[in-house]
Design a protein around this motif. Structure first.
Motif, PDB file in Angstrom:
ATOM      1  N   TYR A 247       0.823  -1.204   0.000  1.00 42.55           N
ATOM      2  CA  TYR A 247       0.000   0.000   0.000  1.00 42.55           C
ATOM      3  C   TYR A 247       0.864   1.265   0.000  1.00 42.55           C
ATOM      4  O   TYR A 247       1.948   1.304   0.594  1.00 42.55           O
ATOM      5  CB  TYR A 247      -0.890   0.060   1.238  1.00 42.55           C
ATOM      6  CG  TYR A 247      -1.841  -1.093   1.390  1.00 42.55           C
ATOM      7  CD1 TYR A 247      -2.813  -1.366   0.430  1.00 42.55           C
ATOM      8  CD2 TYR A 247      -1.798  -1.910   2.518  1.00 42.55           C
ATOM      9  CE1 TYR A 247      -3.702  -2.427   0.581  1.00 42.55           C
ATOM     10  CE2 TYR A 247      -2.684  -2.972   2.680  1.00 42.55           C
ATOM     11  CZ  TYR A 247      -3.622  -3.224   1.710  1.00 42.55           C
ATOM     12  OH  TYR A 247      -4.491  -4.273   1.864  1.00 42.55           O
ATOM     13  N   GLN A 257      -8.974  12.449   6.407  1.00 43.78           N
ATOM     14  CA  GLN A 257      -8.940  11.056   5.975  1.00 43.78           C
ATOM     15  C   GLN A 257      -7.518  10.638   5.590  1.00 43.78           C
ATOM     16  O   GLN A 257      -6.651  11.481   5.308  1.00 43.78           O
ATOM     17  CB  GLN A 257      -9.859  10.843   4.763  1.00 43.78           C
ATOM     18  CG  GLN A 257     -11.332  10.984   5.068  1.00 43.78           C
ATOM     19  CD  GLN A 257     -12.175  10.795   3.816  1.00 43.78           C
ATOM     20  OE1 GLN A 257     -11.840  11.283   2.733  1.00 43.78           O
ATOM     21  NE2 GLN A 257     -13.282  10.073   3.957  1.00 43.78           N
ATOM     22  N   ASP A 262      -3.505   1.079  -3.830  1.00 44.45           N
ATOM     23  CA  ASP A 262      -2.897  -0.215  -4.112  1.00 44.45           C
ATOM     24  C   ASP A 262      -1.694   0.018  -5.026  1.00 44.45           C
ATOM     25  O   ASP A 262      -1.838   0.571  -6.133  1.00 44.45           O
ATOM     26  CB  ASP A 262      -3.912  -1.134  -4.785  1.00 44.45           C
ATOM     27  CG  ASP A 262      -3.325  -2.499  -5.099  1.00 44.45           C
ATOM     28  OD1 ASP A 262      -3.344  -3.362  -4.208  1.00 44.45           O
ATOM     29  OD2 ASP A 262      -2.834  -2.679  -6.232  1.00 44.45           O
ATOM     30  N   ILE A 269      -7.999   2.716  -3.408  1.00 42.60           N
ATOM     31  CA  ILE A 269      -8.913   1.634  -3.040  1.00 42.60           C
ATOM     32  C   ILE A 269      -9.742   1.946  -1.798  1.00 42.60           C
ATOM     33  O   ILE A 269     -10.769   1.309  -1.570  1.00 42.60           O
ATOM     34  CB  ILE A 269      -8.154   0.307  -2.820  1.00 42.60           C
ATOM     35  CG1 ILE A 269      -7.123   0.449  -1.686  1.00 42.60           C
ATOM     36  CG2 ILE A 269      -7.507  -0.158  -4.107  1.00 42.60           C
ATOM     37  CD1 ILE A 269      -6.496  -0.880  -1.279  1.00 42.60           C
ATOM     38  N   LYS A 270      -9.322   2.936  -0.998  1.00 43.60           N
ATOM     39  CA  LYS A 270     -10.075   3.200   0.227  1.00 43.60           C
ATOM     40  C   LYS A 270      -9.688   4.555   0.806  1.00 43.60           C
ATOM     41  O   LYS A 270      -8.559   5.027   0.617  1.00 43.60           O
ATOM     42  CB  LYS A 270      -9.808   2.107   1.271  1.00 43.60           C
ATOM     43  CG  LYS A 270     -10.688   2.187   2.518  1.00 43.60           C
ATOM     44  CD  LYS A 270     -10.580   0.943   3.383  1.00 43.60           C
ATOM     45  CE  LYS A 270     -11.567   1.002   4.530  1.00 43.60           C
ATOM     46  NZ  LYS A 270     -11.564  -0.227   5.346  1.00 43.60           N
ATOM     47  N   LYS A 271     -10.655   5.169   1.526  1.00 40.03           N
ATOM     48  CA  LYS A 271     -10.368   6.340   2.347  1.00 40.03           C
ATOM     49  C   LYS A 271     -10.824   6.028   3.764  1.00 40.03           C
ATOM     50  O   LYS A 271     -11.963   5.593   3.969  1.00 40.03           O
ATOM     51  CB  LYS A 271     -11.074   7.587   1.807  1.00 40.03           C
ATOM     52  CG  LYS A 271     -10.525   8.083   0.481  1.00 40.03           C
ATOM     53  CD  LYS A 271     -11.200   9.385   0.076  1.00 40.03           C
ATOM     54  CE  LYS A 271     -10.670   9.892  -1.242  1.00 40.03           C
ATOM     55  NZ  LYS A 271     -11.306  11.184  -1.629  1.00 40.03           N
ATOM     56  N   ILE A 272      -9.927   6.253   4.725  1.00 38.60           N
ATOM     57  CA  ILE A 272     -10.195   5.914   6.123  1.00 38.60           C
ATOM     58  C   ILE A 272     -10.365   7.203   6.924  1.00 38.60           C
ATOM     59  O   ILE A 272      -9.482   8.076   6.903  1.00 38.60           O
ATOM     60  CB  ILE A 272      -9.039   5.084   6.713  1.00 38.60           C
ATOM     61  CG1 ILE A 272      -8.797   3.828   5.870  1.00 38.60           C
ATOM     62  CG2 ILE A 272      -9.330   4.706   8.166  1.00 38.60           C
ATOM     63  CD1 ILE A 272      -7.512   3.096   6.230  1.00 38.60           C
ATOM     64  N   THR A 312      -6.721  -5.015   8.454  1.00 39.69           N
ATOM     65  CA  THR A 312      -8.129  -4.705   8.203  1.00 39.69           C
ATOM     66  C   THR A 312      -8.350  -3.340   7.569  1.00 39.69           C
ATOM     67  O   THR A 312      -9.449  -3.052   7.083  1.00 39.69           O
ATOM     68  CB  THR A 312      -8.922  -4.752   9.518  1.00 39.69           C
ATOM     69  OG1 THR A 312      -8.424  -3.725  10.403  1.00 39.69           O
ATOM     70  CG2 THR A 312      -8.779  -6.114  10.186  1.00 39.69           C
ATOM     71  N   LEU A 313      -7.306  -2.484   7.594  1.00 42.23           N
ATOM     72  CA  LEU A 313      -7.422  -1.089   7.137  1.00 42.23           C
ATOM     73  C   LEU A 313      -8.539  -0.361   7.878  1.00 42.23           C
ATOM     74  O   LEU A 313      -9.312   0.406   7.304  1.00 42.23           O
ATOM     75  CB  LEU A 313      -7.627  -1.017   5.620  1.00 42.23           C
ATOM     76  CG  LEU A 313      -6.453  -1.518   4.769  1.00 42.23           C
ATOM     77  CD1 LEU A 313      -6.775  -1.405   3.279  1.00 42.23           C
ATOM     78  CD2 LEU A 313      -5.168  -0.764   5.092  1.00 42.23           C
ATOM     79  N   GLU A 314      -8.610  -0.608   9.185  1.00 43.67           N
ATOM     80  CA  GLU A 314      -9.552   0.066  10.067  1.00 43.67           C
ATOM     81  C   GLU A 314      -8.809   0.663  11.259  1.00 43.67           C
ATOM     82  O   GLU A 314      -7.783   0.126  11.694  1.00 43.67           O
ATOM     83  CB  GLU A 314     -10.615  -0.915  10.592  1.00 43.67           C
ATOM     84  CG  GLU A 314     -11.443  -1.604   9.511  1.00 43.67           C
ATOM     85  CD  GLU A 314     -12.437  -0.669   8.844  1.00 43.67           C
ATOM     86  OE1 GLU A 314     -12.696   0.417   9.411  1.00 43.67           O
ATOM     87  OE2 GLU A 314     -12.951  -1.021   7.761  1.00 43.67           O
TER      88      GLU A 314
END
Length: 373
Positions: A247, A257, A262, A269-272, A312-314
Motif C-alpha cells: 500500500y 482522511q 494499491d 482503493i479506500k479512504k479511512i 483490516t485497514l480500520e
C-alpha cells in the motif's frame, strides 16, 4: 598387639574416607554456587546488552521557527542542538551514510510567517537568500554538503544507499533529483504545490503528495519523468508506504482522511476517516500498523494519532498526545513511534506494544519533521 594395629588402621582409613567425602561435597557445593553465580552474571549481561540496544535510538527533529535541529538520544533523552542558516521544514536520516538531510528556507520574519499557509510556510525573504538542502553528519553534527534546489523546498527523501536525494519544491510545482556521485541536479514538473514525498520499497519511484491539485504524482527515478498522477482528495499533504510494498498512503489534511492506494494497480482503493487535520503517517516495519498524526490547525489544534491495522485497514485506537501532532517516524524494530507536537514544542514517544504514550520531551520552537537513525 597385631589385632590392635589392624583396628587402628581400619579406623584411620574410615576417617580418611569420611574426610574425603566431606571435601567432595564442599567442592560440589562450591561448583553449584559458581554455576548459580555464572547464571546470574549471564542474566545481568543480557539485561545490559538489551539496555545498550535500547539506548541506540537517535532521533532528529526540525524546529522550524527557531532554525535549529534537535538531535535526541533515547531513552537517555540527552539532546544536542544544531544551529541552522534558515528555517528547517523537514528532514530525513539516511542510515547507510549517517547523514541527516534538511530542507532549508531563507529566514523570514514573524509578519511573513503569518502570511504563509497553514503549516507555517512564509515566502518573504531577501533576494540574495537561496533555498537548499543540507546534509549534517550525525556523529560530528557538522555540515558537510549542500545543494541549491527549487522555490520553497518542503520535504526531502533519500535512496537507501544515500546516493540520490529528492526534494519537493512547493513554490514552483517541481521536485529536484540530486545525484551525489556527480553533483547533477534534475528538475521534474509534478502536481500543484508538491509537499510530502516518500520512495517506493523497490526504490524505483518517488510518491509525491500535491496539496493544491489534490493528487499524488508518481515519478520514475530512472527516467526522471512523472509516469502517473492519482486523484486522492483535498489537502494531500504527505505520502507513506507499507514496508511490504502493498500500500501507499496519502494524508488528506482537509478531508480528515487517509487515502489508501494499491501499489500494484496504482488505484485508490479506500479512504479511512481519522482525526482532525491529518498530516504525516508512518507504517511499522512489522506490517502491523500505519499510524497517522492528526494536527488540526493552530487556531484549533488536534492532539491525537490514529492507529490503523494494516490487516483490516480500520482504525483500532486513537491515542491522545500533545497539541498539533504533525510529524511521525517509527523505529526499525517497531518498538516506538516518535511524534512532533507542533503547537506545544514537544515530541511524544509511543510504545507500540501498549499503544500508550510513555514520554514527552521538550524540543525547539515549532517542531516539524522528524526522522530516526
Amino acid at each position: 598387639m597385631k589385632t590392635s594395629i589392624r583396628w587402628f588402621t581400619t579406623i584411620a582409613v574410615l576417617a580418611l574416607l569420611l574426610l574425603l567425602a566431606a571435601c567432595g561435597e564442599q567442592k560440589e557445593n562450591a561448583s553449584v554456587e559458581e554455576e548459580k553465580v555464572g547464571e546470574e552474571t549471564s542474566v545481568e549481561t543480557e539485561a545490559n546488552i538489551e539496555a545498550e540496544v535500547e539506548e541506540s535510538y537517535v532521533v532528529a527533529v526540525a524546529n522550524e521557527k527557531d532554525q535549529t535541529l534537535s538531535i535526541i538520544y533515547y531513552p537517555e533523552q540527552r539532546q544536542e542542538i544544531i544551529e541552522l542558516e534558515g528555517s528547517a521544514h523537514n528532514l530525513e536520516v539516511n542510515v547507510e551514510t549517517g547523514l541527516v538531510w534538511v530542507t532549508i528556507n531563507p529566514p523570514h520574519g514573524h509578519e511573513d510567517e503569518e502570511e504563509g499557509d497553514s503549516h507555517g510556510h512564509g515566502h518573504g525573504h531577501d533576494e540574495e537568500s537561496v533555498e537548499k538542502v543540507v546534509a549534517y553528519d550525525l556523529k560530528t553534527l557538522k555540515k558537510i554538503e549542500e545543494y541549491e534546489v527549487g522555490d520553497h523546498p518542503a520535504h526531502v527523501t533519500t535512496t537507501k544507499d544515500g546516493n540520490t536525494i529528492v526534494v519537493s519544491n512547493s513554490g514552483d510545482n517541481t521536485i529536484t533529483i540530486i545525484n551525489r556521485t556527480n553533483a547533477e541536479t534534475i528538475t521534474v514538473p509534478v502536481g500543484e504545490y508538491p509537499h510530502g514525498l516518500r520512495l517506493s520499497v523497490d526504490q524505483q519511484y518517488v510518491l509525491i503528495a500535491n496539496m493544491v491539485s489534490a493528487d499524488m504524482s508518481i515519478v520514475d527515478l530512472t527516467t526522471k519523468e512523472e509516469v502517473n498522477r492519482i486523484e486522492v482528495g483535498n489537502g494531500a499533504v504527505q505520502t507513506g508506504i507499507s514496508h511490504n510494498g502493498e500500500y501507499a498512503f496519502v494524508g488528506l489534511h482537509f478531508d480528515d482522511q487517509l487515502a489508501v492506494v494499491d501499489v500494484a494497480s496504482q488505484e485508490l482503493i479506500k479512504k479511512i476517516d481519522v482525526g482532525v487535520g491529518p498530516v504525516q503517517m508512518y507504517a511499522s516495519y512489522d506490517n502491523r500498523y500505519v499510524i497517522v498524526a492528526n494536527q488540526g490547525s493552530e487556531e484549533s489544534p488536534s492532539d491525537t494519532i490514529s492507529v490503523i491495522s494494516l490487516e483490516t485497514l480500520e482504525v483500532v485506537k486513537e491515542v491522545q498526545l500533545g497539541k498539533g501532532a504533525h510529524g511521525i517516524v517509527i523505529s526499525k524494530d517497531s518498538r516506538y513511534a516518535f511524534v512532533t507536537n507542533m503547537y506545544e514544542d514537544t515530541i511524544s514517544v509511543v510504545d507500540l506494544e501498549t499503544l500508550e504514550e510513555t514520554s514527552r520531551i521538550d524540543v525547539g520552537y515549532f517542531p516539524n519533521g522528524i526522522s530516526i537513525n
